[in-house]
Design a protein around this motif. Structure first.
Motif, mmCIF file in Angstrom:
data_model
loop_
_atom_site.group_PDB
_atom_site.id
_atom_site.type_symbol
_atom_site.label_atom_id
_atom_site.label_comp_id
_atom_site.label_asym_id
_atom_site.label_seq_id
_atom_site.Cartn_x
_atom_site.Cartn_y
_atom_site.Cartn_z
ATOM 1 N N PHE A 156 63.112 -80.321 -75.835
ATOM 2 C CA PHE A 156 61.476 -80.119 -75.689
ATOM 3 C C PHE A 156 61.634 -80.843 -74.932
ATOM 4 N N GLN A 157 61.952 -81.363 -75.574
ATOM 5 C CA GLN A 157 61.666 -82.920 -74.684
ATOM 6 C C GLN A 157 61.876 -83.427 -73.170
ATOM 7 N N GLN A 158 63.579 -82.912 -73.551
ATOM 8 C CA GLN A 158 64.374 -83.615 -72.604
ATOM 9 C C GLN A 158 64.840 -82.132 -71.922
ATOM 10 N N GLY A 159 65.341 -80.810 -72.413
ATOM 11 C CA GLY A 159 66.207 -79.437 -71.954
ATOM 12 C C GLY A 159 67.536 -80.236 -72.951
ATOM 13 N N VAL A 160 67.851 -79.019 -72.789
ATOM 14 C CA VAL A 160 69.591 -79.148 -73.465
ATOM 15 C C VAL A 160 70.569 -79.527 -72.041
ATOM 16 N N ALA A 161 70.425 -79.173 -71.007
ATOM 17 C CA ALA A 161 71.584 -80.692 -71.025
ATOM 18 C C ALA A 161 71.107 -81.551 -70.986
ATOM 19 N N GLY A 162 69.303 -82.553 -71.013
ATOM 20 C CA GLY A 162 69.973 -83.576 -71.115
ATOM 21 C C GLY A 162 69.527 -84.433 -72.046
ATOM 22 N N THR A 163 69.993 -83.808 -73.372
ATOM 23 C CA THR A 163 70.048 -83.893 -74.405
ATOM 24 C C THR A 163 71.122 -83.649 -75.379
ATOM 25 N N VAL A 217 68.979 -79.894 -86.794
ATOM 26 C CA VAL A 217 68.040 -79.032 -86.807
ATOM 27 C C VAL A 217 66.402 -79.027 -85.648
ATOM 28 N N ASP A 218 65.767 -79.720 -86.776
ATOM 29 C CA ASP A 218 64.234 -80.634 -86.750
ATOM 30 C C ASP A 218 64.349 -81.448 -85.348
ATOM 31 N N ALA A 219 64.900 -81.934 -85.038
ATOM 32 C CA ALA A 219 65.523 -83.387 -84.430
ATOM 33 C C ALA A 219 66.222 -82.831 -83.207
ATOM 34 N N ALA A 220 67.107 -82.009 -83.064
ATOM 35 C CA ALA A 220 67.464 -81.041 -81.891
ATOM 36 C C ALA A 220 66.391 -80.459 -81.403
ATOM 37 N N ALA A 221 65.365 -79.771 -81.626
ATOM 38 C CA ALA A 221 64.686 -78.632 -81.451
ATOM 39 C C ALA A 221 63.113 -80.056 -80.420
#
Length: 100
Positions: A49-56, A41-45
């Motif tokens: 934050f950096q790339q947006g949901v769609a960009g991750t 969850v930390d890595a995903a957050a």
């Protein structure tokens, strides 16, 4: 007009209430399992934050958390489930910083 902080708290509370029915269905985890899930969850957050949901991508989260695909999918059914966990974590953190 309502204070912006109260509006945010109301929205986050509504999100948590909706999500509480799904998160309470989670099986209890061992200490190691909780740590692994939290790392994911930390890595995903951070990536969201950096790339947006769609960009991750899930693969980027997997690599960032230093877990295998099977571990990631053990804790999260799919990307939307992972995003919900990130939102829940962020909401908990935001509500926790507010004065009661």
């Amino acid at each position: 007009m309502a204070e912006p902080v109260w509006i945010v708290k109301a929205i986050l509370t509504a999100i948590l209430l909706v999500m509480s029915s799904t998160s309470s269905d989670r099986p209890r985890l061992t200490r190691k399992g909780e740590a692994t899930r939290a790392r994911i969850v930390d890595a995903a957050a951070e990536l969201i934050f950096q790339q947006g949901v769609a960009g991750t991508t899930v693969e980027e989260v997997r690599d960032g958390a230093h877990v295998s695909s099977s571990q990631l999918y053990h804790y999260f059914e799919d990307k939307p489930a992972l995003v919900r966990a990130v939102i829940e974590r962020q909401a908990d953190m935001a509500i926790g910083t507010q004065e009661r």
